[in-house]
Enzyme design. Sequence first.
Site, PDB file in Angstrom:
ATOM      1  N   GLU A  32       0.838  -1.201   0.000  1.00  0.00           N
ATOM      2  CA  GLU A  32       0.000   0.000   0.000  1.00  0.00           C
ATOM      3  C   GLU A  32       0.873   1.252   0.000  1.00  0.00           C
ATOM      4  O   GLU A  32       0.986   1.971   0.998  1.00  0.00           O
ATOM      5  CB  GLU A  32      -0.940  -0.027   1.216  1.00  0.00           C
ATOM      6  CG  GLU A  32      -2.000   1.062   1.233  1.00  0.00           C
ATOM      7  CD  GLU A  32      -3.154   0.829   0.278  1.00  0.00           C
ATOM      8  OE1 GLU A  32      -4.109   1.612   0.335  1.00  0.00           O
ATOM      9  OE2 GLU A  32      -3.114  -0.123  -0.528  1.00  0.00           O
ATOM     10  N   SER A  62      -6.628   0.081  -0.404  1.00  0.00           N
ATOM     11  CA  SER A  62      -7.660   0.284   0.611  1.00  0.00           C
ATOM     12  C   SER A  62      -7.910   1.760   0.913  1.00  0.00           C
ATOM     13  O   SER A  62      -8.939   2.092   1.499  1.00  0.00           O
ATOM     14  CB  SER A  62      -7.276  -0.443   1.900  1.00  0.00           C
ATOM     15  OG  SER A  62      -6.009  -0.020   2.349  1.00  0.00           O
ATOM     16  N   HIS A  79     -11.606  -3.193  -4.180  1.00  0.00           N
ATOM     17  CA  HIS A  79     -11.117  -3.291  -2.810  1.00  0.00           C
ATOM     18  C   HIS A  79     -11.765  -4.463  -2.079  1.00  0.00           C
ATOM     19  O   HIS A  79     -12.961  -4.442  -1.770  1.00  0.00           O
ATOM     20  CB  HIS A  79     -11.406  -1.974  -2.068  1.00  0.00           C
ATOM     21  CG  HIS A  79     -10.958  -1.982  -0.646  1.00  0.00           C
ATOM     22  ND1 HIS A  79     -11.580  -1.229   0.331  1.00  0.00           N
ATOM     23  CD2 HIS A  79      -9.964  -2.662  -0.003  1.00  0.00           C
ATOM     24  CE1 HIS A  79     -10.987  -1.442   1.493  1.00  0.00           C
ATOM     25  NE2 HIS A  79     -10.005  -2.310   1.311  1.00  0.00           N
ATOM     26  N   GLU A 102     -15.615  -3.350  -2.656  1.00  0.00           N
ATOM     27  CA  GLU A 102     -15.879  -1.992  -3.110  1.00  0.00           C
ATOM     28  C   GLU A 102     -15.324  -1.845  -4.525  1.00  0.00           C
ATOM     29  O   GLU A 102     -14.132  -2.059  -4.753  1.00  0.00           O
ATOM     30  CB  GLU A 102     -15.184  -0.968  -2.203  1.00  0.00           C
ATOM     31  CG  GLU A 102     -15.873  -0.718  -0.885  1.00  0.00           C
ATOM     32  CD  GLU A 102     -15.157   0.351  -0.070  1.00  0.00           C
ATOM     33  OE1 GLU A 102     -15.785   1.359   0.279  1.00  0.00           O
ATOM     34  OE2 GLU A 102     -13.960   0.182   0.222  1.00  0.00           O
ATOM     35  N   ASN A 136     -13.363   2.605   4.588  1.00  0.00           N
ATOM     36  CA  ASN A 136     -12.241   3.123   5.378  1.00  0.00           C
ATOM     37  C   ASN A 136     -12.381   4.609   5.678  1.00  0.00           C
ATOM     38  O   ASN A 136     -11.915   5.087   6.711  1.00  0.00           O
ATOM     39  CB  ASN A 136     -10.915   2.835   4.668  1.00  0.00           C
ATOM     40  CG  ASN A 136     -10.469   1.406   4.886  1.00  0.00           C
ATOM     41  OD1 ASN A 136     -10.789   0.785   5.891  1.00  0.00           O
ATOM     42  ND2 ASN A 136      -9.734   0.858   3.931  1.00  0.00           N
TER      43      ASN A 136
END
Length: 713
Positions: free
Chosen positions: A402, A429, A450, A462, A500
């Site tokens: 990430e 994310s 996601h 997502e 998130n």
Amino acid sequence: MIYQGENLHVDFIEEGIAELQFDAPGSVNKFDEKTLNQFSEALDALSQNKELKGVIMTSSKSTFIVGADITEFLTLFSDLDKTRTWVHKASRVFDKMEDLQVPSVAAVSGFALGGGCEAILSCDYRVVDETAMIGLPEVKLGLIPGFGGTVRLPRVIGPDNALEAITTGANHKPEKALSLGLVDAIVAGDKLKAAALSMLKDAIAGELDWKSKRQPKLEPLKANDTERLMTFSTAKGLVAAKAGKHYPAPHAAVEVVERGAGEARNEALNIENELFVKLTQTDACRAMVGIFLADQMVKGKSKKSAKSATKEIKRAGVLGAGIMGGGIAYQSAVKGVPVVMKDIKQDALDLGLNEAAKILGKGVERGKVKPAKVAETLNNIVPTLHNNELENVDIIVEAVVENPKVKGAVLAEIEGVVAKDAIITSNTSTISIDRLAENLKDPSRFCGMHFFNPVHKMPLVEVIRGKHTSDETVAAVVAYALKMGKTPIVVNDCPGFLVNRVLFPYFAGFSKLLDDGVNFPQIDKVMEKQFGWPMGPAYLSDVVGIDTSDHATHVMAEGFPSRMPRDENGAIAQLAAAERYGQKNGKGFYEYSTDKRGRPQKVVNDDVYDIIGKKDKEADADEIIARCMVPMVNEIVRCYEDGIIGSAEEADIALLYGIGFPPFRGGAFRYLETLGLKKFVELADKYAHLGEIYQVTDGLRAKAEAGESYFKS
């Protein structure tokens, strides 16, 4: 014709033998108000027919009856008197079926759930084919059966088995149903009607004693006081352990069967009516019915989008073969879409394959996965260190570290490898999809995909639409997510997307409590035991990974600097700096180990306070809940107002399936409306001095004043 209605009809099919067939317009039969009225009228016509010798109950559909029409529930349940009148009248319709002065047999194919199960229980005999699935799942809606299921099922299969079925909402396959005595025979689908007719003729001829079979359903439960005491004491203990205090329906199920055990049918049914009506007025029922309706809406929207897809995903590629990449590869492979799993390190590939094998191995141990499926799934995963294996895939799911620079470089490289019409997605994310899209020459074929960890367990995906993402790309990715057995929800791009983005203000509220000296185990206990989260915020931080959470605070602070500034002195930053990363390295807020039996356990060691400072202040439970939840609710309202999510229903399902929002609360919007918008505004205003995350939007304040709802129906 004995009776002709829009949703069912009755006619003689042989001398003296009538077929009552459910045949509603559309794809399924269900008990809506119209069908119940027609069922009642048809039974009146049958009871008055002097030529009648027996009745066979059938369905014109491949599925028998899927249950009650839940779309009517929220409107119906809002009027207590109407609910009471409706359930009393509706439940007595099934008595009419049971009271016919001739034998009856139900021929069941496919689902006979809820009201469908209660309909066949009102018959004397039940014949099913191999596709049948029978159950009373009302507890999953915060209810108990309302058409006599709590009265008839215990008298048909015994109170122990009945209570297990009703309190869990479990469905039964034919073999299980036969072993319980719930059905009388299993036959091949093409012989179903003939077998039911044969059984009915035997009953008419007196070869089967249908009157004796019916009689126990009309009388008190056959069990002595000692047997009843043991049955209901055991059931209460099991329900208390599994359901806890937040789900009243399983407790009511035990109560209704216990109270009705000593009564004949009519009085037992009155008790069922009483407790059913009581449950309809609970917040849990409204929330869980709301979840069902929202889930149906989300699924319908996804299927419609998938149907418009012009590109079919037949082969996938996953970049990054760690725990997450391995989980994504497994999910694709197990659902029949072969996948190439690519990484730059062999040990990472081994980790990804091991992850897939571990999931399959657990399935074999539990008897849910056959060995042949293990081989088939693993053969569907091709590990590779080379890009050329990805040249012919239809979609790429990037799942590397990430970091925007690393992801950007990987995405730019892979665009030059895959086919021109291949879709490229990122499993990021938090990082903006538009920002990542800057690395691609054709951003129209790029979007976010996601997944949530662990991938094989978490239902949500997502699908994040960037400003350049084409409709065709979104449709194809939605279709692929459905193929993988997931629930896709399309959201628009922003840092953190939906789940998130709303989770971090929740963590920020938690952090502010820590700053005020509140002890984190107490916060976790309140949020788990009283609010109902599966994990409190400290425990969840450890599971997500303290380092992951810390990294995400940079992204969120960059995206929302005034509302979500990074706290360099906060507990998350301090624990990350001390390399206490949570479960992944055995210590975070808690320390993790196994006990003597090998079971995982978590403990609080005082050395954590050397890092984050002493936290020994006790706080009021309502204050802890408010200070954690107000920021989350405020942020999801902002997401709705910003157009990140299309509806309150989609937002609630996303939180339910993505982070385990307590089902009995129904999601953040349902929780907001259960509290009442005006009351929530007053609560938030009480804490507005703590910062922007506690300050409600003008739109929410206006809706509260106008008495409006975020739900469209």
